[in-house]
Structure formats: C-alpha cells, structure tokens
Design an enzyme around this catalytic site. Structure first.
Site, PDB file in Angstrom:
ATOM      1  N   SER A 133      -8.592   7.170   9.795  1.00 21.48           N
ATOM      2  CA  SER A 133      -8.316   5.873  10.299  1.00 21.48           C
ATOM      3  C   SER A 133      -7.850   6.093  12.028  1.00 21.48           C
ATOM      4  O   SER A 133      -8.482   6.801  12.614  1.00 21.48           O
ATOM      5  CB  SER A 133      -7.696   5.042   9.558  1.00 21.48           C
ATOM      6  OG  SER A 133      -7.843   3.653   9.964  1.00 21.48           O
ATOM      7  N   ARG A 199      -1.394  -9.166   7.847  1.00 16.93           N
ATOM      8  CA  ARG A 199      -1.716  -8.182   6.905  1.00 16.93           C
ATOM      9  C   ARG A 199      -2.725  -8.616   5.767  1.00 16.93           C
ATOM     10  O   ARG A 199      -3.545  -7.930   5.224  1.00 16.93           O
ATOM     11  CB  ARG A 199      -0.325  -7.908   6.278  1.00 16.93           C
ATOM     12  CG  ARG A 199      -0.351  -6.694   5.197  1.00 16.93           C
ATOM     13  CD  ARG A 199      -0.742  -5.367   5.664  1.00 16.93           C
ATOM     14  NE  ARG A 199      -0.257  -4.328   4.583  1.00 16.93           N
ATOM     15  CZ  ARG A 199      -0.691  -3.034   5.020  1.00 16.93           C
ATOM     16  NH1 ARG A 199      -1.226  -2.702   6.134  1.00 16.93           N
ATOM     17  NH2 ARG A 199      -0.126  -2.162   3.988  1.00 16.93           N
ATOM     18  N   ASP A 286     -16.338   2.028   2.378  1.00 17.61           N
ATOM     19  CA  ASP A 286     -15.336   1.661   3.543  1.00 17.61           C
ATOM     20  C   ASP A 286     -16.039   0.676   4.245  1.00 17.61           C
ATOM     21  O   ASP A 286     -17.003   0.707   4.966  1.00 17.61           O
ATOM     22  CB  ASP A 286     -15.193   2.948   4.471  1.00 17.61           C
ATOM     23  CG  ASP A 286     -14.132   2.650   5.277  1.00 17.61           C
ATOM     24  OD1 ASP A 286     -13.870   1.588   5.705  1.00 17.61           O
ATOM     25  OD2 ASP A 286     -13.410   3.444   5.680  1.00 17.61           O
ATOM     26  N   HIS A 315     -11.765   1.598   2.410  1.00 20.28           N
ATOM     27  CA  HIS A 315     -11.281   2.270   3.462  1.00 20.28           C
ATOM     28  C   HIS A 315      -9.802   2.833   3.095  1.00 20.28           C
ATOM     29  O   HIS A 315      -9.462   4.113   3.442  1.00 20.28           O
ATOM     30  CB  HIS A 315     -10.850   1.436   4.698  1.00 20.28           C
ATOM     31  CG  HIS A 315     -10.058   2.004   5.840  1.00 20.28           C
ATOM     32  ND1 HIS A 315     -10.906   2.946   6.364  1.00 20.28           N
ATOM     33  CD2 HIS A 315      -8.954   1.657   6.432  1.00 20.28           C
ATOM     34  CE1 HIS A 315     -10.112   3.288   7.562  1.00 20.28           C
ATOM     35  NE2 HIS A 315      -8.919   2.670   7.316  1.00 20.28           N
ATOM     36  N   ASP A 316      -9.083   2.210   1.975  1.00 19.80           N
ATOM     37  CA  ASP A 316      -7.872   2.740   1.589  1.00 19.80           C
ATOM     38  C   ASP A 316      -7.968   4.271   0.747  1.00 19.80           C
ATOM     39  O   ASP A 316      -7.059   4.542   0.375  1.00 19.80           O
ATOM     40  CB  ASP A 316      -7.198   1.760   0.427  1.00 19.80           C
ATOM     41  CG  ASP A 316      -5.953   0.720   1.247  1.00 19.80           C
ATOM     42  OD1 ASP A 316      -5.957   1.130   2.654  1.00 19.80           O
ATOM     43  OD2 ASP A 316      -5.643  -0.060   0.712  1.00 19.80           O
TER      44      ASP A 316
HETATM   45  N1  COA Z   1       0.634 -10.150  -7.242  1.00 21.42           N
HETATM   46  C1  COA Z   1       1.711  -9.611  -6.787  1.00 21.42           C
HETATM   47  N2  COA Z   1       1.918  -8.256  -6.532  1.00 21.42           N
HETATM   48  C2  COA Z   1       1.011  -7.341  -7.031  1.00 21.42           C
HETATM   49  C3  COA Z   1      -0.619  -8.059  -7.516  1.00 21.42           C
HETATM   50  C4  COA Z   1      -0.375  -9.419  -7.610  1.00 21.42           C
HETATM   51  N3  COA Z   1      -1.501 -10.139  -8.029  1.00 21.42           N
HETATM   52  N4  COA Z   1      -1.245  -7.016  -7.677  1.00 21.42           N
HETATM   53  C5  COA Z   1      -0.836  -5.941  -7.567  1.00 21.42           C
HETATM   54  N5  COA Z   1       0.587  -6.272  -6.862  1.00 21.42           N
HETATM   55  C6  COA Z   1       1.496  -5.365  -6.171  1.00 21.42           C
HETATM   56  C7  COA Z   1       1.903  -4.066  -7.276  1.00 21.42           C
HETATM   57  O1  COA Z   1       2.663  -4.161  -7.921  1.00 21.42           O
HETATM   58  C8  COA Z   1       2.043  -2.954  -6.021  1.00 21.42           C
HETATM   59  O2  COA Z   1       3.523  -3.263  -5.910  1.00 21.42           O
HETATM   60  P1  COA Z   1       4.169  -1.983  -5.207  1.00 21.42           P
HETATM   61  O3  COA Z   1       3.580  -1.430  -3.927  1.00 21.42           O
HETATM   62  O4  COA Z   1       5.760  -2.637  -4.720  1.00 21.42           O
HETATM   63  O5  COA Z   1       4.395  -0.896  -6.202  1.00 21.42           O
HETATM   64  C9  COA Z   1       1.391  -3.343  -4.837  1.00 21.42           C
HETATM   65  O6  COA Z   1       1.044  -4.745  -4.979  1.00 21.42           O
HETATM   66  C10 COA Z   1       0.018  -2.569  -4.676  1.00 21.42           C
HETATM   67  O7  COA Z   1      -0.865  -2.405  -5.756  1.00 21.42           O
HETATM   68  P2  COA Z   1      -2.335  -1.941  -5.474  1.00 21.42           P
HETATM   69  O8  COA Z   1      -2.713  -2.415  -4.126  1.00 21.42           O
HETATM   70  O9  COA Z   1      -2.956  -2.537  -6.527  1.00 21.42           O
HETATM   71  O10 COA Z   1      -1.926  -0.616  -5.356  1.00 21.42           O
HETATM   72  P3  COA Z   1      -3.026   0.751  -5.173  1.00 21.42           P
HETATM   73  O11 COA Z   1      -2.217   1.893  -5.826  1.00 21.42           O
HETATM   74  O12 COA Z   1      -4.259   0.385  -5.365  1.00 21.42           O
HETATM   75  O13 COA Z   1      -2.885   0.801  -3.610  1.00 21.42           O
HETATM   76  C11 COA Z   1      -1.544   1.239  -1.448  1.00 21.42           C
HETATM   77  C12 COA Z   1      -1.537   1.585  -3.107  1.00 21.42           C
HETATM   78  C13 COA Z   1      -0.344   1.824  -1.064  1.00 21.42           C
HETATM   79  C14 COA Z   1      -2.906   1.990  -0.695  1.00 21.42           C
HETATM   80  C15 COA Z   1      -1.822  -0.370  -1.003  1.00 21.42           C
HETATM   81  O14 COA Z   1      -1.001  -0.980  -1.769  1.00 21.42           O
HETATM   82  C16 COA Z   1      -1.803  -0.561   0.405  1.00 21.42           C
HETATM   83  O15 COA Z   1      -0.515  -0.531   0.814  1.00 21.42           O
HETATM   84  N6  COA Z   1      -2.643  -0.642   0.860  1.00 21.42           N
HETATM   85  C17 COA Z   1      -3.053  -0.864   2.341  1.00 21.42           C
HETATM   86  C18 COA Z   1      -2.704   0.509   3.094  1.00 21.42           C
HETATM   87  C19 COA Z   1      -3.036   0.580   4.437  1.00 21.42           C
HETATM   88  O16 COA Z   1      -2.175   0.049   5.267  1.00 21.42           O
HETATM   89  N7  COA Z   1      -4.303   0.814   4.562  1.00 21.42           N
HETATM   90  C20 COA Z   1      -5.016   0.922   6.049  1.00 21.42           C
HETATM   91  C21 COA Z   1      -4.666   2.180   6.605  1.00 21.42           C
HETATM   92  S1  COA Z   1      -5.205   1.794   8.238  1.00 21.42           S
END
Ligand code: COA
Length: 333
Positions: A133, A199, A286, A315-316
C-alpha cells in the site's frame, strides 16, 4: 527488538521548505551478519508503525520467512506519523505553531528521510526492501532513487502513481476530518470525531461488498443497531485511541502526491531503471489498488514477476494473507 529515536538537523522538502530539527523513530530486529549483507527494510502503510512484528505476523516473526535469526530487520515510523517520529501536532506544540502550519511533504520526502537514517546506520546494501500500500509507494520510489542499493524488492497492493480513485477516497476522509470543528486546535485529540468517520469511510475501500455481507449481516430481523453499524463505530473508536487526525491528514496528502514519474519523464521509463529483482503482489479483490496497477508496475520493471492471488479480504489481504505472501516470496527468491 531495539527501539530508537534519532534527531536530524534538516530535511529539504520537495516543496523547497526546510523541515528543521526533526526526529525519526525506528525499530530493529536481529543482528547484522559479518558483511552487513542481511538487511531487510520494511516500509509501513498509512496507520501502521515501526513494530512490524506486531502488524505483519506470519511474515515477520521468530519462525516466519523474515525472522531475526537470519535477518537484520529495520522498520521506520514514517515522517509525519504519530508513533515517535516528527508529526504535525507535537511539532506545533514544540514550536508554538498551528498544527496545520506543518509543511506538506510527499512520498519522496519520506524516502529522503529514510535515506538519512540509512546513512546514519551505514547500511550500504539492502537484501530485501518490502512494503504494501503506502509502504509499497515508498519502496518503489526508493528503488528508483537508489537502483544499486537493493538486491530484492517486494511491493504489494500498491501503485506507481496514486490514482484519482485513491485521491478521491482520501479527500472524502479529509472532508470528514475537516467537518469536525475541533480540527485545527492545538490538542492531540483534535478532530477525533472526524477521524472516526474517516476510518469508517476508509474501511469501505479496504474491504468489499462480499466481506461485509459475510461477516456483518444480522441473523435476527432487527430494524436498527445492525452489526455493520457497530463494526464501523468500533473500528473508528479503535483508531482514535492510537492515531491522531493531523497525522492522518498529512500522511493521506503524502499518499496523494505519489507519482513516480513526476518531472522525470514517463512512469514507464522511470520503472525501467529499477534494478532490484522485483516481486509485485496484487490481490484480485482489492478495490483501492486494483490489480491493473500492479500489472503496470510488473510490466515495466525489467526483472519483475507479478503474482496475483485471491483473497476475500480485499486491500486488507496484504496484511492478512501472510502465508500466501510468504510462499510467493520464497518461491521467487
Ligand atoms: N461490532 C463491533 N466490533 C466488531 C464487529 C461488530 N459487528 N465485528 C467485528 N468486530 C471487531 C472484532 O471483534 C475485532 O476486534 P479487535 O480488533 O479488538 O480484536 C475487530 O472488529 C476486527 O475485526 P475484523 O475486521 O473482522 O478482523 P479481521 O481479522 O478480518 O481483520 C484487521 C483484522 C487488523 C486487518 C482489521 O481489523 C483492520 O484493522 N483493518 C484495517 C487495517 C488497515 O488499516 N488497512 C489498510 C492499510 S493501508
């Protein structure tokens, strides 16, 4: 792991402005081999940090492809980010300025700051330069600037020029931040509500329709308080606990500036001068950096190979699909 913060006297930015007296925070893992021939340098993406063992587990770890037994791994918290490097809000507090008076900087300026640190560390050869990215944007820029420095280059889910689509997403996020009336004040939490909205908007570009429907569809037949709503809110709240709106503002503008060909001729010509053996990785789902962008990079870097893989994560996927990424790296190098 060793964490350090170094101070530098000045950085002449692409705009001509000089940024004086600034710091860069970085982390290293492992040790140099006898000839300093085992350096891995990681460029991180928009809201990540220098602790690559925390956010890129499965690719970086004691038993992973990039491990501290075999490599000396360096990751710098990029200029403008809020994990120890110079950033708008602390610079403004230190110099009694408005946070929005911090100079605008570009991907090229970030790379120039990495060069300052590399020279300080007396690293003359980098075995692997890797970034996804916005980290991939820096890695490409650096591989062009210093063609003989890098043996291998891995760029993931990135582009040679930030697209109009990507800039539009970033501007939508900045509009959300700007709509928060606290943005502009001299406080670390200024623009916090705007950043939450930004975000939520960003997540739509990091994932896709299929993923949201699969993970966030409610089973009961409610009319409000849907899972997708709490997900968006939770992610916003999580980000504002670790990031600030000024860093987000400046870094997203740096991302917009990315254009490897600016004032250098065509992007094709510029990419053709990259000498490192290059692996370009794209993710078919992506939405933010579609695979045509990686195809373009791979078509133009003479030694490049393109690997596209499927991932439900959009993308993630570049953060999550570490096994597939490690396999692709192992096979190519
Ligand atoms: N309500 C509230 N919280 C929820 C939810 C809902 N309906 N569904 C999921 N969550 C929470 C999960 O419990 C988890 O909590 P935690 O981070 O405290 O453990 C969080 O949301 C993430 O869940 P999810 O997105 O389903 O996890 P994942 O394993 O698919 O993805 C990450 C993990 C770290 C990649 C993702 O959370 C993230 O932050 N994505 C953005 C990353 C980023 O910046 N990408 C771009 C880079 S340029």
């Amino acid at each position: 792991m060793a964490s350090q913060i170094l101070n530098f006297k000045e950085l002449k930015l692409e705009s001509g402005t000089v940024l004086s007296d600034f710091s860069l925070a970085y982390e290293t893992f492992g040790n140099y081999d006898s000839e300093k021939n085992n350096v891995v340098w990681v460029c991180h993406a928009l809201t990540a940090n220098a602790d690559v063992f925390d956010w890129w587990k499965g690719l970086f770890g004691n038993n992973d492809f990039f491990n501290p037994k075999d490599y000396f791994i360096v990751c710098v918290n990029m200029l403008g980010s809020c994990y120890g490097s110079e950033q708008a809000i602390t610079y403004a507090i230190k110099n009694n300025l408005n946070p929005l008076d911090f100079p605008l900087f570009t991907i090229r300026d970030i790379v120039k700051s990495l060069e300052l640190l590399r020279n300080h560390l007396r690293i003359k050869k980098i075995k692997y330069l890797i970034g996804g990215s916005m980290g991939g944007q820096q890695a490409l820029e650096w591989a062009y600037l210093q063609p003989l420095l890098f043996e291998n280059l891995v760029v993931l889910a990135t582009n040679a020029r930030h697209s109009a689509w990507g800039i539009a997403f970033n501007e939508a996020q900045r509009l959300a931040i700007k709509a928060d009336q606290t943005f502009g004040s001299l406080a670390e939490n200024a623009g916090e509500k705007g950043l939450k909205a930004a975000r939520a908007c960003a997540l739509l570009s990091y994932r896709n329709y299929e993923m949201f429907v699969k993970m966030q569809t409610d089973e009961d037949e409610k009319t409000e308080n849907f899972k997708a709503i709490s997900y968006q809110q939770y992610q916003g709240e999580k980000l504002v606990k670790r990031f600030n709106a000024y860093s987000y503002w400046y870094l997203s503008k740096a991302m917009d500036s990315h254009h490897i060909g600016r004032n250098r001729g065509s992007m094709e010509e510029v990419l053709k001068t990259i000498k490192a053996k290059t692996l370009v990785i794209g993710i078919s789902s992506d939405l933010l950096f579609p695979i045509e962008e990686q195809q373009f990079i791979a078509d133009n870097i003479p030694t490049a190979k393109l690997v596209i893989f499927d991932s439900a994560y959009g993308h993630d996927g570049f953060l999550i699909e570490t096994q597939k990424i490690a396999n692709a790296i192992q096979q190519y190098f």
